[in-house]
Design a protein around this motif. Sequence first.
Motif, mmCIF file in Angstrom:
data_model
loop_
_atom_site.group_PDB
_atom_site.id
_atom_site.type_symbol
_atom_site.label_atom_id
_atom_site.label_comp_id
_atom_site.label_asym_id
_atom_site.label_seq_id
_atom_site.Cartn_x
_atom_site.Cartn_y
_atom_site.Cartn_z
ATOM 1 N N MET A 1 0.826 -1.205 0.000
ATOM 2 C CA MET A 1 0.000 0.000 0.000
ATOM 3 C C MET A 1 0.862 1.258 0.000
ATOM 4 S SD MET A 1 -1.429 -0.269 3.898
ATOM 5 C CE MET A 1 -2.029 -1.905 3.481
ATOM 6 N N TYR A 2 0.246 2.361 -0.414
ATOM 7 C CA TYR A 2 0.869 3.681 -0.366
ATOM 8 C C TYR A 2 0.242 4.513 0.751
ATOM 9 C CZ TYR A 2 2.898 3.047 -5.081
ATOM 10 O OH TYR A 2 3.607 2.621 -6.171
ATOM 11 N N VAL A 3 1.077 5.287 1.426
ATOM 12 C CA VAL A 3 0.604 6.259 2.416
ATOM 13 C C VAL A 3 1.342 7.581 2.201
ATOM 14 C CG1 VAL A 3 0.004 4.487 4.114
ATOM 15 C CG2 VAL A 3 2.268 5.517 4.158
ATOM 16 N N HIS A 4 0.746 8.670 2.665
ATOM 17 C CA HIS A 4 1.380 9.976 2.517
ATOM 18 C C HIS A 4 0.899 10.904 3.629
ATOM 19 C CE1 HIS A 4 -2.449 10.503 0.357
ATOM 20 N NE2 HIS A 4 -2.332 11.787 0.589
ATOM 21 N N GLU A 5 1.538 12.078 3.695
ATOM 22 C CA GLU A 5 1.172 13.132 4.656
ATOM 23 C C GLU A 5 1.176 12.633 6.104
ATOM 24 O OE1 GLU A 5 -2.479 14.989 3.491
ATOM 25 O OE2 GLU A 5 -1.602 15.888 1.690
ATOM 26 N N ALA A 6 2.209 11.921 6.498
ATOM 27 C CA ALA A 6 2.327 11.479 7.892
ATOM 28 C C ALA A 6 2.644 12.682 8.780
ATOM 29 C CB ALA A 6 3.415 10.428 8.019
ATOM 30 N N HIS A 7 2.007 12.751 9.944
ATOM 31 C CA HIS A 7 2.258 13.856 10.859
ATOM 32 C C HIS A 7 1.889 13.486 12.295
ATOM 33 C CE1 HIS A 7 -1.964 14.428 9.502
ATOM 34 N NE2 HIS A 7 -2.177 14.885 10.724
ATOM 35 N N ILE A 8 2.414 14.281 13.200
ATOM 36 C CA ILE A 8 2.087 14.169 14.620
ATOM 37 C C ILE A 8 1.011 15.198 14.924
ATOM 38 C CG2 ILE A 8 2.954 14.361 16.980
ATOM 39 C CD1 ILE A 8 4.187 12.031 15.449
ATOM 40 N N HIS A 9 -0.032 14.770 15.620
ATOM 41 C CA HIS A 9 -1.082 15.689 16.056
ATOM 42 C C HIS A 9 -1.052 15.791 17.573
ATOM 43 C CE1 HIS A 9 -5.325 16.665 17.271
ATOM 44 N NE2 HIS A 9 -5.047 17.658 16.453
ATOM 45 N N ASP A 10 -0.821 17.004 18.070
ATOM 46 C CA ASP A 10 -0.743 17.236 19.512
ATOM 47 C C ASP A 10 -2.144 17.545 20.040
ATOM 48 O OD1 ASP A 10 0.015 17.766 22.094
ATOM 49 O OD2 ASP A 10 0.846 19.753 21.656
ATOM 50 N N ASP A 11 -2.719 16.607 20.777
ATOM 51 C CA ASP A 11 -4.081 16.775 21.280
ATOM 52 C C ASP A 11 -4.229 17.992 22.185
ATOM 53 O OD1 ASP A 11 -5.213 14.617 19.963
ATOM 54 O OD2 ASP A 11 -4.730 13.207 21.566
ATOM 55 N N SER A 12 -3.187 18.318 22.935
ATOM 56 C CA SER A 12 -3.296 19.396 23.927
ATOM 57 C C SER A 12 -3.423 20.774 23.281
ATOM 58 C CB SER A 12 -2.092 19.372 24.873
ATOM 59 O OG SER A 12 -0.890 19.647 24.163
ATOM 60 N N THR A 13 -2.856 20.945 22.099
ATOM 61 C CA THR A 13 -2.906 22.248 21.425
ATOM 62 C C THR A 13 -3.678 22.221 20.113
ATOM 63 O OG1 THR A 13 -0.843 21.849 20.206
ATOM 64 C CG2 THR A 13 -0.660 22.852 22.401
ATOM 65 N N GLY A 14 -3.867 21.036 19.554
ATOM 66 C CA GLY A 14 -4.504 20.918 18.255
ATOM 67 C C GLY A 14 -3.558 21.140 17.090
ATOM 68 N N ASN A 15 -2.280 21.362 17.387
ATOM 69 C CA ASN A 15 -1.304 21.617 16.324
ATOM 70 C C ASN A 15 -0.822 20.310 15.694
ATOM 71 O OD1 ASN A 15 -1.366 24.409 16.764
ATOM 72 N ND2 ASN A 15 0.233 24.296 18.323
ATOM 73 N N THR A 16 -0.428 20.395 14.435
ATOM 74 C CA THR A 16 0.126 19.244 13.737
ATOM 75 C C THR A 16 1.560 19.539 13.300
ATOM 76 O OG1 THR A 16 -0.735 19.989 11.589
ATOM 77 C CG2 THR A 16 -2.131 18.521 12.890
ATOM 78 N N TYR A 17 2.368 18.492 13.252
ATOM 79 C CA TYR A 17 3.784 18.618 12.922
ATOM 80 C C TYR A 17 4.131 17.563 11.871
ATOM 81 C CZ TYR A 17 3.377 21.286 17.184
ATOM 82 O OH TYR A 17 2.956 22.195 18.128
ATOM 83 N N HIS A 18 4.489 18.047 10.704
ATOM 84 C CA HIS A 18 4.706 17.198 9.540
ATOM 85 C C HIS A 18 5.962 16.352 9.704
ATOM 86 C CE1 HIS A 18 4.359 16.068 5.309
ATOM 87 N NE2 HIS A 18 5.645 16.310 5.177
ATOM 88 N N VAL B 1 -0.677 9.914 16.009
ATOM 89 C CA VAL B 1 -0.007 9.907 14.708
ATOM 90 C C VAL B 1 -1.062 9.731 13.623
ATOM 91 C CG1 VAL B 1 2.155 9.041 15.637
ATOM 92 C CG2 VAL B 1 0.470 7.425 14.783
ATOM 93 N N CYS B 2 -0.889 10.458 12.536
ATOM 94 C CA CYS B 2 -1.859 10.421 11.453
ATOM 95 C C CYS B 2 -1.141 10.281 10.117
ATOM 96 C CB CYS B 2 -2.704 11.698 11.427
ATOM 97 S SG CYS B 2 -3.626 12.042 12.941
ATOM 98 N N PHE B 3 -1.834 9.721 9.160
ATOM 99 C CA PHE B 3 -1.334 9.624 7.792
ATOM 100 C C PHE B 3 -2.534 9.396 6.884
ATOM 101 C CE2 PHE B 3 -1.154 5.547 9.933
ATOM 102 C CZ PHE B 3 -1.824 4.699 9.063
ATOM 103 N N SER B 4 -2.331 9.609 5.591
ATOM 104 C CA SER B 4 -3.380 9.357 4.612
ATOM 105 C C SER B 4 -2.998 8.162 3.759
ATOM 106 C CB SER B 4 -3.605 10.587 3.728
ATOM 107 O OG SER B 4 -4.150 11.654 4.483
#
Length: 305
Positions: free
Chosen positions: A75-92, A145-148
Motif C-alpha cells: 500500500m501507499y501512504v502519505h502526509e504522515a504527521h504528529i497531532h498534539d491533542d493538547s494544542t490541536g497543532n500538527t507537525y509534519h 499519529v496520522c497519515f493518509s
Amino acid sequence: MKFIQSKKSLVLAVMSTVLLSACDSDTVDDSPTSVTKDVSLQFAAKINGADFNCGQTYTGVGTGGNDYVANDFRMYVHEAHIHDDSTGNTYHLDLTQDGVWQLDDLAMLDFENNSNGCTGTPNTNTAISGKVTLPSTVDLASTEVCFSVGVPADKNHIDSATAVSPLNASGMLWAWKIGRKYIRIDGIGDPAGANQTFNLHLGAQGCPGASATAAPTSACTVPNTFEVCVDDFNVSTDVIAVDPGFVFEGSNVAANLAGAPGCQSFVDDNDCEEIMPRLGLDYTYGRVSGTASTHTAGQRLFSKQ
C-alpha cells in the motif's frame, strides 16, 4: 508655567517608559524550544490478528468463517504527521528520501517478500521514517499519529515509464487514467474448496478522459484516499497493525458478488458495499445493484497493535 509643567510631564513619561522597558527586559520567555527528532513509525501486517506470512492459511475470515491465503500485501501512504491533542497543532514528518520506498511525503509499505506464492518483490518495507520538528513539550510517548492512505493526485497519474521509485512499482499500477492501486491485498478464499480469488484493490474513480492509457483530462471525482489517526501512541515503541481480516468481516471471501473478484473500487462491485465503509469511505458513487452497508464505525484496517 504651563511650559514648565509640560516639561515635567515629559520627563515623567520618559522615566516611566524606561522603567517599563526595564521590567519588560526582565521578563522570562517560557515558550518551549523547538527540537528535531528522528521518527520511525512501525507497521505490522496481520490477518485476523495473526502475523501475516506469505503462503500461510488464516482461519475464520469473513462472514462464512473461511480459510484465507494472501499472496500480496502492499500500500501507499502519505502526509504522515504528529497531532498534539493538547494544542490541536500538527507537525509534519519530513520523510527520509531513500530513493526506494519514500519520495517527497509519499511512502510505500510492502509486507510480502515474493515467497510461498506471493507475487510481489523480495524486498519489504514496514516503516515510515523521517524527522519531525516540534516543541519540546510535545510528548512523543503519548501522542496521536496520522497519515493518509493513497497517492496524492499530483503523483497518482505520473507515467510509470518515467516515474521514480516507489511510483514505478508495476504491480501497483492500474491503467494510467486511474493511476495507482493505493492498496493491493490479493488472496484466495476457501483455498481447499471454492478456491475463490478475493482481492482488495483501492484506487481513484471518476477519472475523466477518453483513453485509459493517458492521464485524466481533469481531477478524478472520487479520490478514494482516507486519513487514519492512531491516538495514545508511543512513537518509539508502539506499532500500527494493518489487518484486512477486520475489513473482510462483513464479506463472504469464498464467493464473489457482482463485479471483479473481491472489491476493486469499481462501479457496481457489490463486494465493495461492505468493504469500503470499513475503510472509512462512502461507496455511494458505485452503488447500482447492491445494498448499502449498515457499518458506521469507520475504518477497520489500521489500529494500535
